[in-house]
Design an enzyme around this catalytic site. Structure first.
Site, mmCIF file in Angstrom:
data_model
loop_
_atom_site.group_PDB
_atom_site.id
_atom_site.type_symbol
_atom_site.label_atom_id
_atom_site.label_comp_id
_atom_site.label_asym_id
_atom_site.label_seq_id
_atom_site.Cartn_x
_atom_site.Cartn_y
_atom_site.Cartn_z
ATOM 1 N N GLY A 47 0.837 -1.198 0.000
ATOM 2 C CA GLY A 47 0.000 0.000 0.000
ATOM 3 C C GLY A 47 0.867 1.241 0.000
ATOM 4 O O GLY A 47 1.655 1.460 -0.888
ATOM 5 N N LYS A 48 0.687 2.093 1.030
ATOM 6 C CA LYS A 48 1.385 3.371 1.129
ATOM 7 C C LYS A 48 1.018 4.256 -0.070
ATOM 8 O O LYS A 48 1.889 4.744 -0.803
ATOM 9 C CB LYS A 48 2.912 3.187 1.217
ATOM 10 C CG LYS A 48 3.351 2.374 2.430
ATOM 11 C CD LYS A 48 4.857 2.201 2.437
ATOM 12 C CE LYS A 48 5.300 1.149 3.421
ATOM 13 N NZ LYS A 48 5.374 1.571 4.791
ATOM 14 N N HIS A 49 -0.254 4.383 -0.278
ATOM 15 C CA HIS A 49 -0.748 5.255 -1.343
ATOM 16 C C HIS A 49 -2.223 5.569 -1.084
ATOM 17 O O HIS A 49 -2.847 4.956 -0.203
ATOM 18 C CB HIS A 49 -0.558 4.599 -2.718
ATOM 19 C CG HIS A 49 -1.284 3.297 -2.869
ATOM 20 N ND1 HIS A 49 -0.664 2.076 -2.905
ATOM 21 C CD2 HIS A 49 -2.610 3.039 -2.967
ATOM 22 C CE1 HIS A 49 -1.555 1.128 -3.025
ATOM 23 N NE2 HIS A 49 -2.750 1.681 -3.062
ATOM 24 N N ALA A 50 -2.741 6.501 -1.855
ATOM 25 C CA ALA A 50 -4.184 6.806 -1.848
ATOM 26 C C ALA A 50 -4.655 6.805 -3.296
ATOM 27 O O ALA A 50 -3.843 6.752 -4.228
ATOM 28 C CB ALA A 50 -4.426 8.168 -1.205
ATOM 29 N N ARG A 95 -3.669 4.379 2.576
ATOM 30 C CA ARG A 95 -3.706 3.045 3.198
ATOM 31 C C ARG A 95 -2.329 2.414 3.223
ATOM 32 O O ARG A 95 -1.550 2.552 2.281
ATOM 33 C CB ARG A 95 -4.728 2.122 2.503
ATOM 34 C CG ARG A 95 -4.350 1.360 1.249
ATOM 35 C CD ARG A 95 -4.477 2.150 -0.045
ATOM 36 N NE ARG A 95 -5.509 3.140 -0.106
ATOM 37 C CZ ARG A 95 -6.673 2.964 -0.718
ATOM 38 N NH1 ARG A 95 -6.931 1.831 -1.349
ATOM 39 N NH2 ARG A 95 -7.558 3.936 -0.770
#
Ligand code: T46
Length: 132
Positions: A47-50, A95
């Protein structure tokens, strides 16, 4: 926070259990894409993105993991560990996924086709987007 943990209706009998997911019924969008994540490892984060517009439903079909959900103001942690719970994540939610069990299997239903331009992969850019 633009997410919900949904309890799915389970059709169960002596043969086992069944859950049905239908676009614009218990899934709150038209389903354009399905993907799945497997062979996960406990020390790896994802993840580590929107997403600017994408909506998704995520189900842990087997095993468990944690989602850290962040709307730019607050963070909440949701643990997914049952196939009768579905995590809905709407747009503009950062997230991160962590603490995967070995061999966790996530199934994801998405409201749009894959489009890398629709991702926000930098946290500062995400904060600028939600504070516009
Ligand atoms: C999300 C979380 C829950 C594709 O080519 N098509 C696809 O439909 C997807 C989802 C990914 N990819 C490619 C893009 C990357 O080269 O597969 C590779 C891994 O994707 P990513 O690093 O984005 O995977 P995760 O697990 O960090 O995030 C994924 C989804 O991308 C994302 O939308 O919300 O699962």
């Amino acid at each position: 926070m633009n997410y919900k943990l949904l309890d799915m209706k389970v059709f169960g009998d002596s043969r086992g259990k069944l859950v049905s997911l239908e676009g614009n019924q218990n899934v709150p969008f038209d389903i354009k894409r399905v993907y799945y994540i497997f062979d996960t490892l406990p020390d790896q984060e994802r993840g580590k993105h929107a997403h600017k517009e994408l909506e998704q439903i995520i189900v842990a079909m087997d095993g468990a993991c944690e989602f850290v959900l962040d709307d730019g103001k607050t963070q909440e942690v949701v643990r997914l560990n049952r196939p009768d719970k579905a995590l809905y994540i709407g747009k503009n939610m950062w997230r991160e996924m962590r603490h995967f069990s070995y061999g966790c299997k996530l199934m994801v239903l998405a409201s749009k086709h894959y489009d890398e331009k629709e991702y926000i992969r930098n946290y500062d850019d995400f904060l600028k987007e939600v504070n516009k």
